[in-house]
Each structure stands twice: as structure tokens, then as C-alpha cells.
Design an enzyme around this catalytic site. Sequence first.
Site, PDB file in Angstrom:
ATOM      1  N   ASP A  38       0.905  -1.255  -0.055  1.00  0.00           N
ATOM      2  CA  ASP A  38       0.229  -0.098  -0.045  1.00  0.00           C
ATOM      3  C   ASP A  38       0.938   1.426  -0.140  1.00  0.00           C
ATOM      4  O   ASP A  38       2.064   1.166   0.460  1.00  0.00           O
ATOM      5  CB  ASP A  38      -0.824   0.166   1.251  1.00  0.00           C
ATOM      6  N   ASP A  62       3.532   1.939  -4.667  1.00  0.00           N
ATOM      7  CA  ASP A  62       2.362   2.830  -5.515  1.00  0.00           C
ATOM      8  C   ASP A  62       2.457   1.838  -6.656  1.00  0.00           C
ATOM      9  O   ASP A  62       3.565   1.644  -7.444  1.00  0.00           O
ATOM     10  CB  ASP A  62       3.453   4.077  -5.776  1.00  0.00           C
ATOM     11  N   TYR A 170     -14.123   6.954 -12.624  1.00  0.00           N
ATOM     12  CA  TYR A 170     -13.844   5.679 -11.804  1.00  0.00           C
ATOM     13  C   TYR A 170     -14.959   4.658 -12.624  1.00  0.00           C
ATOM     14  O   TYR A 170     -14.382   3.562 -12.565  1.00  0.00           O
ATOM     15  CB  TYR A 170     -14.886   6.153 -10.584  1.00  0.00           C
ATOM     16  N   LYS A 174     -13.300   1.245 -13.721  1.00  0.00           N
ATOM     17  CA  LYS A 174     -13.806  -0.171 -13.200  1.00  0.00           C
ATOM     18  C   LYS A 174     -14.248  -0.968 -14.424  1.00  0.00           C
ATOM     19  O   LYS A 174     -14.131  -2.354 -14.270  1.00  0.00           O
ATOM     20  CB  LYS A 174     -14.835  -0.018 -12.296  1.00  0.00           C
ATOM     21  N   THR A 205     -16.460   1.887   3.731  1.00  0.00           N
ATOM     22  CA  THR A 205     -14.812   2.100   3.981  1.00  0.00           C
ATOM     23  C   THR A 205     -14.584   3.679   4.013  1.00  0.00           C
ATOM     24  O   THR A 205     -15.261   4.215   3.567  1.00  0.00           O
ATOM     25  CB  THR A 205     -14.091   1.212   2.899  1.00  0.00           C
TER      26      THR A 205
HETATM   27  N1  LIG Z   1     -16.120   1.254  -0.876  1.00  0.00           N
HETATM   28  C1  LIG Z   1     -17.029   1.357  -1.815  1.00  0.00           C
HETATM   29  O1  LIG Z   1     -17.956   1.575  -1.940  1.00  0.00           O
HETATM   30  C2  LIG Z   1     -16.277   0.705  -2.955  1.00  0.00           C
HETATM   31  C3  LIG Z   1     -17.326   0.054  -3.937  1.00  0.00           C
HETATM   32  C4  LIG Z   1     -16.842  -0.807  -4.961  1.00  0.00           C
HETATM   33  C5  LIG Z   1     -15.483  -0.866  -5.127  1.00  0.00           C
HETATM   34  N2  LIG Z   1     -14.514  -0.175  -4.316  1.00  0.00           N
HETATM   35  C6  LIG Z   1     -13.097  -0.768  -4.787  1.00  0.00           C
HETATM   36  O2  LIG Z   1     -12.713  -1.273  -3.539  1.00  0.00           O
HETATM   37  C7  LIG Z   1     -11.152  -1.107  -3.493  1.00  0.00           C
HETATM   38  C8  LIG Z   1     -10.619  -0.648  -2.339  1.00  0.00           C
HETATM   39  O3  LIG Z   1     -11.303   0.411  -1.748  1.00  0.00           O
HETATM   40  P1  LIG Z   1     -11.779   0.590  -0.256  1.00  0.00           P
HETATM   41  O4  LIG Z   1     -13.254   0.961  -0.193  1.00  0.00           O
HETATM   42  O5  LIG Z   1     -11.217  -0.486   0.730  1.00  0.00           O
HETATM   43  O6  LIG Z   1     -11.217   2.265  -0.213  1.00  0.00           O
HETATM   44  P2  LIG Z   1      -9.838   2.600   0.991  1.00  0.00           P
HETATM   45  O7  LIG Z   1      -9.643   3.841   0.536  1.00  0.00           O
HETATM   46  O8  LIG Z   1     -10.286   2.211   2.485  1.00  0.00           O
HETATM   47  O9  LIG Z   1      -8.716   1.680   0.519  1.00  0.00           O
HETATM   48  C9  LIG Z   1      -7.917   2.008  -0.793  1.00  0.00           C
HETATM   49  C10 LIG Z   1      -6.449   1.517  -0.418  1.00  0.00           C
HETATM   50  O10 LIG Z   1      -5.810   1.926  -1.619  1.00  0.00           O
HETATM   51  C11 LIG Z   1      -4.611   2.204  -1.388  1.00  0.00           C
HETATM   52  N3  LIG Z   1      -4.029   2.959  -2.573  1.00  0.00           N
HETATM   53  C12 LIG Z   1      -4.492   3.952  -3.246  1.00  0.00           C
HETATM   54  N4  LIG Z   1      -3.851   4.246  -4.295  1.00  0.00           N
HETATM   55  C13 LIG Z   1      -2.662   3.453  -4.397  1.00  0.00           C
HETATM   56  C14 LIG Z   1      -1.457   3.258  -5.140  1.00  0.00           C
HETATM   57  N5  LIG Z   1      -1.281   3.954  -6.181  1.00  0.00           N
HETATM   58  N6  LIG Z   1      -0.674   2.056  -4.899  1.00  0.00           N
HETATM   59  C15 LIG Z   1      -1.005   1.499  -3.688  1.00  0.00           C
HETATM   60  N7  LIG Z   1      -1.872   1.663  -2.947  1.00  0.00           N
HETATM   61  C16 LIG Z   1      -2.901   2.702  -3.224  1.00  0.00           C
HETATM   62  C17 LIG Z   1      -4.941   3.441  -0.462  1.00  0.00           C
HETATM   63  O11 LIG Z   1      -3.769   3.936   0.321  1.00  0.00           O
HETATM   64  C18 LIG Z   1      -6.104   2.560   0.553  1.00  0.00           C
HETATM   65  O12 LIG Z   1      -5.309   2.007   1.648  1.00  0.00           O
HETATM   66  C19 LIG Z   1     -11.156   0.096  -4.617  1.00  0.00           C
HETATM   67  O13 LIG Z   1     -10.443  -0.508  -5.704  1.00  0.00           O
HETATM   68  C20 LIG Z   1     -12.349   0.521  -4.672  1.00  0.00           C
HETATM   69  O14 LIG Z   1     -12.438   1.349  -5.935  1.00  0.00           O
HETATM   70  C21 LIG Z   1     -14.941   0.315  -3.139  1.00  0.00           C
END
Ligand SMILES: NC(=O)c1ccc[n+]([C@@H]2O[C@H](COP(=O)([O-])OP(=O)(O)OC[C@H]3O[C@@H](n4cnc5c(N)ncnc54)[C@H](O)[C@@H]3O)[C@@H](O)[C@H]2O)c1
Length: 265
Positions: A38, A62, A170, A174, A205
Site C-alpha cells: 500500500d 505505489d 471511476y 472499473k 470504508t
Molecule cells: N467502498 C466502496 O463503496 C467500494 C465499492 C466498490 C469498489 N470499491 C473498490 O474497492 C477497492 C478498495 O477500496 P476501499 O473502499 O477499501 O477504499 P480505501 O480508501 O479504504 O482503500 C484503498 C486503499 O488503496 C490504497 N491505494 C490507493 N492508491 C494506491 C496506489 N497507487 N498504490 C498503492 N496503494 C494505493 C490506499 O492507500 C488505501 O489504503 C478500490 O479498488 C475501490 O475502488 C470500493
Amino acid sequence: MGAALQDKVAVVTGGASGIGQATAVRFAQEGADIVVADLQPGEETVGLVKDAGRRAISVPADTTQESDCDAMVAAGVSEFGHVDIGIAAAGIATRGGRSNVQTTQVQPDANHVVNLDTEVFQRVIDVNVLGVMMTDRALARQMLAQGTGGSIVNIASSAAKIPLAGASPYCVSKAGVWMLTKVMGLELAARGVRVNAVGPGYTATPMVDGIEDNKPAYDFAMSITPMHRLGTPAEIAAACLFLAGEESSFFTGQMLHPAGGQFTD
Ligand SMILES: NC(=O)c1ccc[n+]([C@@H]2O[C@H](COP(=O)([O-])OP(=O)(O)OC[C@H]3O[C@@H](n4cnc5c(N)ncnc54)[C@H](O)[C@@H]3O)[C@@H](O)[C@H]2O)c1
């Protein structure tokens, strides 16, 4: 019956927070060791994995950097000897990472394409598509080299299939993750590496922090979620567990939607 992922090694990008963290912890409970990769410090997740009785390392990464993607997989091999599972959960909703619900409250069309800066679009595509491709590629190369097979799970979104006004980068990203999953699933189907996706609906989240306090945004989200609630990270982790483990051994190129009834066909 033994644990579902006994002695497997999983690399989890985005493992410091939200869905990635919940998945890392659930996998540890099922017997896996974890590489937490992360941008943010992964020590909290490492602690939770250890509490569950497994080993973990935090690798700053990253995922938009090819060398970081290769290095996080190499770190898993160096620490644990092999890598069997990859969860590509690193992702952002906007350039700043979080959902744009607050901006939308101030100016409803602030994030429409006609008002969107190129750099904003580019950044989301870089993290959500390019980053996932380079993550999957590094994982697949290692799994093929090991010759022991493997399972890769990309975190897409219900937004891969549902167009959302104000969220063009977004949604496009996706949809890209979903298509990448299908292409890689096909490419690797006969070589023992499975590639699937999980497409969550709205999930509680940090990414959607504040949505419950933004009535128009929350009402909209609930209007397209028949269960009328946010999902929990643990519910998404459960879908990842199924796709990561042998219970899904005949699945590849598929996307599962823990999404509160958003899709009924
Ligand atoms: N929360 C929702 O409603 C939801 C719905 C559908 C899909 N998602 C997807 O789920 C996945 C996780 O998201 P989440 O909801 O847990 O959010 P979150 O923000 O809690 O977690 C995302 C994590 O990704 C890390 N990150 C971002 N850019 C990065 C990079 N370039 N390199 C390494 N790490 C990086 C961030 O530091 C963070 O820890 C994402 O792909 C998001 O699009 C989330």
C-alpha cells in the site's frame, strides 16, 4: 476440514485500509500469510494478521509504478518462498482517493466530464487500470514461474456496469478492470492461473466516508441498492475468499457482485 487457505501466501494491494485490510485479515483467519502492499503504512493490518496467528509483512508500494509492483511480489517470495494469491484492491474514486460526494453537494455538476480536468481522469485511470494491470502481471509471472497455479482477484465495482453521473473516470476505470479480468482469465485459463473480479456495491470504508451525512448522495446510493444499506468490508472479503480459494476452482474471468441486490440477472 482444514482452513480454506492453509499455508497459502497472498499479496494484497490496498491492504492498509477498507476492503483490502478486511480481506487480508479474513485470509489470515483461513491460514494464509500476507504481503500488505500500500501507499499508506500497512503496520495496522500486519498487526491484525499476526493477531490471527499468521505472518505478514508491509511493503510500501505505489501500484502505478512497475518496479513497485514487481518488488511487492518479489518481497513475498523472499519472505515466504512463494506467492499463490493476489488481491488487487488498491484503488481511488477521485484524484484525492475518496469519493466525490462532498464536492457534488456543493456543485452538482462539478465532476461532470464537461468540467473535468484531464489530470483528474488520468490519475484515476493510472491507479485503477494501469496499477491493476501491472499488479496482475507481476503476480501472474511469478505464479507461472512457480508452476503451482494461482488465483488473482481484482476489486472492480458495480460501477463497472452502472454509469454514475459525476464519476466518469471511476466508472470507466472499473469497466476496464472488468475487461482486463476477462482477457487475463482467458489468457491464463489453460495455465493454472485463475483471474476473477469482485464488484462491490457501496461499502462502508474510508473511500465513502461521509456519505451517510450527505442526504442526496446517500439517498441516491440507497435507491440503487435494494437492501437499503451499505455493505461491510467483511462481506466483500467473503467473496474474495471464495474466488481466491479452491472452492471456486472452475471459475475464471468472472465477476461476483456483493452489492445488496444491485444486479438481479
Ligand atoms: N467502498 C466502496 O463503496 C467500494 C465499492 C466498490 C469498489 N470499491 C473498490 O474497492 C477497492 C478498495 O477500496 P476501499 O473502499 O477499501 O477504499 P480505501 O480508501 O479504504 O482503500 C484503498 C486503499 O488503496 C490504497 N491505494 C490507493 N492508491 C494506491 C496506489 N497507487 N498504490 C498503492 N496503494 C494505493 C490506499 O492507500 C488505501 O489504503 C478500490 O479498488 C475501490 O475502488 C470500493
